[in-house]
Scaffold this motif. Structure first.
Motif, PDB file in Angstrom:
ATOM      1  N   TYR A 202      42.438  44.013  49.413  1.00  0.00           N
ATOM      2  CA  TYR A 202      41.114  43.792  48.807  1.00  0.00           C
ATOM      3  C   TYR A 202      41.215  42.878  47.583  1.00  0.00           C
ATOM      4  CZ  TYR A 202      36.833  44.773  46.215  1.00  0.00           C
ATOM      5  OH  TYR A 202      35.649  44.641  45.504  1.00  0.00           O
ATOM      6  N   TYR A 203      42.378  42.909  46.890  1.00  0.00           N
ATOM      7  CA  TYR A 203      42.508  42.187  45.620  1.00  0.00           C
ATOM      8  C   TYR A 203      43.147  40.811  45.805  1.00  0.00           C
ATOM      9  CZ  TYR A 203      41.546  46.868  43.965  1.00  0.00           C
ATOM     10  OH  TYR A 203      40.951  48.079  43.776  1.00  0.00           O
ATOM     11  N   ILE A 204      43.319  40.380  47.046  1.00  0.00           N
ATOM     12  CA  ILE A 204      43.868  39.052  47.312  1.00  0.00           C
ATOM     13  C   ILE A 204      42.698  38.082  47.498  1.00  0.00           C
ATOM     14  CG2 ILE A 204      45.261  37.660  48.887  1.00  0.00           C
ATOM     15  CD1 ILE A 204      46.814  40.204  49.598  1.00  0.00           C
ATOM     16  N   GLY A 205      42.763  36.969  46.742  1.00  0.00           N
ATOM     17  CA  GLY A 205      41.691  35.963  46.837  1.00  0.00           C
ATOM     18  C   GLY A 205      42.272  34.561  46.845  1.00  0.00           C
ATOM     19  N   GLU A 206      41.385  33.573  47.128  1.00  0.00           N
ATOM     20  CA  GLU A 206      41.837  32.179  47.142  1.00  0.00           C
ATOM     21  C   GLU A 206      42.120  31.699  45.722  1.00  0.00           C
ATOM     22  OE1 GLU A 206      39.025  29.786  49.175  1.00  0.00           O
ATOM     23  OE2 GLU A 206      39.346  30.780  51.115  1.00  0.00           O
ATOM     24  N   LYS A 207      41.429  32.238  44.770  1.00  0.00           N
ATOM     25  CA  LYS A 207      41.619  31.876  43.373  1.00  0.00           C
ATOM     26  C   LYS A 207      41.853  33.146  42.566  1.00  0.00           C
ATOM     27  CE  LYS A 207      39.464  29.251  39.609  1.00  0.00           C
ATOM     28  NZ  LYS A 207      38.265  28.501  39.160  1.00  0.00           N
ATOM     29  N   SER A 208      42.849  33.092  41.689  1.00  0.00           N
ATOM     30  CA  SER A 208      43.217  34.272  40.905  1.00  0.00           C
ATOM     31  C   SER A 208      42.245  34.508  39.759  1.00  0.00           C
ATOM     32  CB  SER A 208      44.638  34.124  40.343  1.00  0.00           C
ATOM     33  OG  SER A 208      45.586  34.027  41.384  1.00  0.00           O
ATOM     34  N   ASN A 209      42.019  35.813  39.456  1.00  0.00           N
ATOM     35  CA  ASN A 209      41.276  36.229  38.265  1.00  0.00           C
ATOM     36  C   ASN A 209      42.046  37.416  37.681  1.00  0.00           C
ATOM     37  OD1 ASN A 209      39.288  36.544  36.302  1.00  0.00           O
ATOM     38  ND2 ASN A 209      38.040  37.883  37.604  1.00  0.00           N
ATOM     39  N   LEU A 210      42.993  37.097  36.802  1.00  0.00           N
ATOM     40  CA  LEU A 210      43.933  38.109  36.332  1.00  0.00           C
ATOM     41  C   LEU A 210      43.502  38.739  35.004  1.00  0.00           C
ATOM     42  CD1 LEU A 210      47.246  36.185  37.156  1.00  0.00           C
ATOM     43  CD2 LEU A 210      46.101  37.928  38.535  1.00  0.00           C
ATOM     44  N   LYS A 211      43.016  37.972  34.079  1.00  0.00           N
ATOM     45  CA  LYS A 211      42.670  38.521  32.766  1.00  0.00           C
ATOM     46  C   LYS A 211      41.279  39.136  32.811  1.00  0.00           C
ATOM     47  CE  LYS A 211      45.598  35.817  29.675  1.00  0.00           C
ATOM     48  NZ  LYS A 211      45.642  34.967  28.471  1.00  0.00           N
ATOM     49  N   THR A 212      41.237  40.435  33.017  1.00  0.00           N
ATOM     50  CA  THR A 212      39.989  41.179  33.100  1.00  0.00           C
ATOM     51  C   THR A 212      40.266  42.639  32.778  1.00  0.00           C
ATOM     52  OG1 THR A 212      38.116  41.797  34.501  1.00  0.00           O
ATOM     53  CG2 THR A 212      40.271  41.544  35.559  1.00  0.00           C
ATOM     54  N   SER A 216      37.382  45.803  39.699  1.00  0.00           N
ATOM     55  CA  SER A 216      36.660  45.229  40.836  1.00  0.00           C
ATOM     56  C   SER A 216      36.637  43.712  40.771  1.00  0.00           C
ATOM     57  CB  SER A 216      35.236  45.784  40.904  1.00  0.00           C
ATOM     58  OG  SER A 216      34.524  45.442  39.730  1.00  0.00           O
ATOM     59  N   GLU A 217      36.835  43.117  39.594  1.00  0.00           N
ATOM     60  CA  GLU A 217      36.843  41.667  39.434  1.00  0.00           C
ATOM     61  C   GLU A 217      38.254  41.084  39.514  1.00  0.00           C
ATOM     62  OE1 GLU A 217      34.934  40.849  35.745  1.00  0.00           O
ATOM     63  OE2 GLU A 217      32.969  41.600  36.405  1.00  0.00           O
ATOM     64  N   PHE A 218      39.231  41.946  39.577  1.00  0.00           N
ATOM     65  CA  PHE A 218      40.626  41.497  39.561  1.00  0.00           C
ATOM     66  C   PHE A 218      40.987  40.879  40.918  1.00  0.00           C
ATOM     67  CE2 PHE A 218      45.208  42.073  40.120  1.00  0.00           C
ATOM     68  CZ  PHE A 218      45.719  41.604  38.933  1.00  0.00           C
ATOM     69  N   LYS A 219      41.487  39.589  40.886  1.00  0.00           N
ATOM     70  CA  LYS A 219      41.915  38.892  42.100  1.00  0.00           C
ATOM     71  C   LYS A 219      43.247  38.182  41.843  1.00  0.00           C
ATOM     72  CE  LYS A 219      38.267  39.792  44.598  1.00  0.00           C
ATOM     73  NZ  LYS A 219      38.317  40.604  45.829  1.00  0.00           N
ATOM     74  N   VAL A 220      44.077  38.104  42.904  1.00  0.00           N
ATOM     75  CA  VAL A 220      45.386  37.463  42.791  1.00  0.00           C
ATOM     76  C   VAL A 220      45.634  36.650  44.051  1.00  0.00           C
ATOM     77  CG1 VAL A 220      46.556  39.516  43.702  1.00  0.00           C
ATOM     78  CG2 VAL A 220      47.843  37.839  42.365  1.00  0.00           C
ATOM     79  N   SER A 221      46.149  35.418  43.877  1.00  0.00           N
ATOM     80  CA  SER A 221      46.400  34.547  45.033  1.00  0.00           C
ATOM     81  C   SER A 221      47.889  34.279  45.252  1.00  0.00           C
ATOM     82  CB  SER A 221      45.660  33.209  44.839  1.00  0.00           C
ATOM     83  OG  SER A 221      46.146  32.540  43.677  1.00  0.00           O
ATOM     84  N   ASP A 222      48.737  34.607  44.253  1.00  0.00           N
ATOM     85  CA  ASP A 222      50.178  34.341  44.371  1.00  0.00           C
ATOM     86  C   ASP A 222      50.924  35.406  43.564  1.00  0.00           C
ATOM     87  OD1 ASP A 222      52.537  33.159  45.062  1.00  0.00           O
ATOM     88  OD2 ASP A 222      52.277  31.355  43.818  1.00  0.00           O
TER      89      ASP A 222
END
Length: 252
Positions: A202-212, A216-222
């Motif tokens: 669920y937390y894998i995305g095309e673009k990372s959003n780490l600092k949060t 629910s907004e946390f995303k990681v791509s690598d």
């Protein structure tokens, strides 16, 4: 007169002849006697010499007979003789049986005690050796793996989370850095999270959003390294180069 002289002469000759004959007979008889005496002496000598020889021969014969007798006596007894001997022996008394039982029990107790002492001594020496010799095996750091959904719900106020892939070739390099860092007294706890786990998809995305601070907004791509403080990501490093640089700084 002439006849008388002739007769006298004849008598004298006869007497002389008779005398000579007698002397010859005596000489012959004397020689015969000497020979007989010599034979007797030789016979006695022969007898004397043969007696010890015969005695020696008798001794040898007697010795052989004795050896034969001894060998005969040493022959192994037959089964009938053994059975007869066993049957003739008196039965073992109860006192003798008790004494034999006590001896056997004492021997068993001694053996058991000796074995127990040996085991205890061996164990003691082993423990002493282990205590004296320092353990040179490097400590293996066990990393707690968490799910990204619990990123902000760990029991510490401040910690790191290494987000990695299961078959990443850089995992061993990162682990060596973390092991060195974790040996420091002021080191923070380091958790890991597996990007290949279905629970983190669920937390894998095309673009990372780490600092949060909102999970629910946390995303990681690598692969990434984040520092969480008071339930918020305050530091983040993404990609192999940034992670390695950050870990090198931690071990200084």
């Amino acid at each position: 007169m002439a006849n008388k002289k002739q007769e006298t002469s004849t008598k004298n000759e006869t007497n002389t002849s008779t005398k000579n004959t007698t002397q010859k007979k005596k000489a012959v008889a004397k020689k015969t006697e000497v020979k007989a005496n010599t034979k007797k002496v030789e016979s006695k000598k022969t007898i004397k010499e043969s007696v010890p020889q015969k005695q020696e021969e008798q001794k040898q014969v007697s010795k052989k007979q004795t050896e034969v007798k001894v060998k005969t006596e040493k022959k192994e007894p037959t089964q009938k003789e053994i059975a007869s001997k066993v049957a003739s022996e008196p039965p073992v008394s109860s006192d003798e049986l008790m004494r034999l039982t006590k001896i056997v029990l004492i021997v068993i107790v001694i053996v058991v005690l000796f074995y127990g002492i040996t085991v205890l001594m061996t164990k003691y020496k082993k423990e002493k050796t282990e205590n004296e010799v320092p353990n040179t095996t490097p400590a293996v750091i066990q990393y707690d793996e968490i799910m990204l959904g619990t990123l902000f719900r760990q029991p510490r106020d401040e910690y790191y989370v290494l987000i990695q892939k299961e078959e990443d070739p850089y995992n061993s390099l990162f682990e060596s850095y973390i092991t060195t860092y974790s040996s420091k007294a002021e080191a923070l706890k380091v958790y890991t999270a597996n990007l290949d786990s279905i629970f983190n998809s669920y937390y894998i995305g095309e673009k990372s959003n780490l600092k949060t601070d909102n999970i629910s907004e946390f995303k990681v791509s690598d692969i990434s390294l984040v520092k969480v403080k008071e339930k918020s990501v305050v530091e983040s490093y993404e990609g192999m180069e940034e992670i390695e640089k950050a870990l090198k700084e931690l071990i200084k």
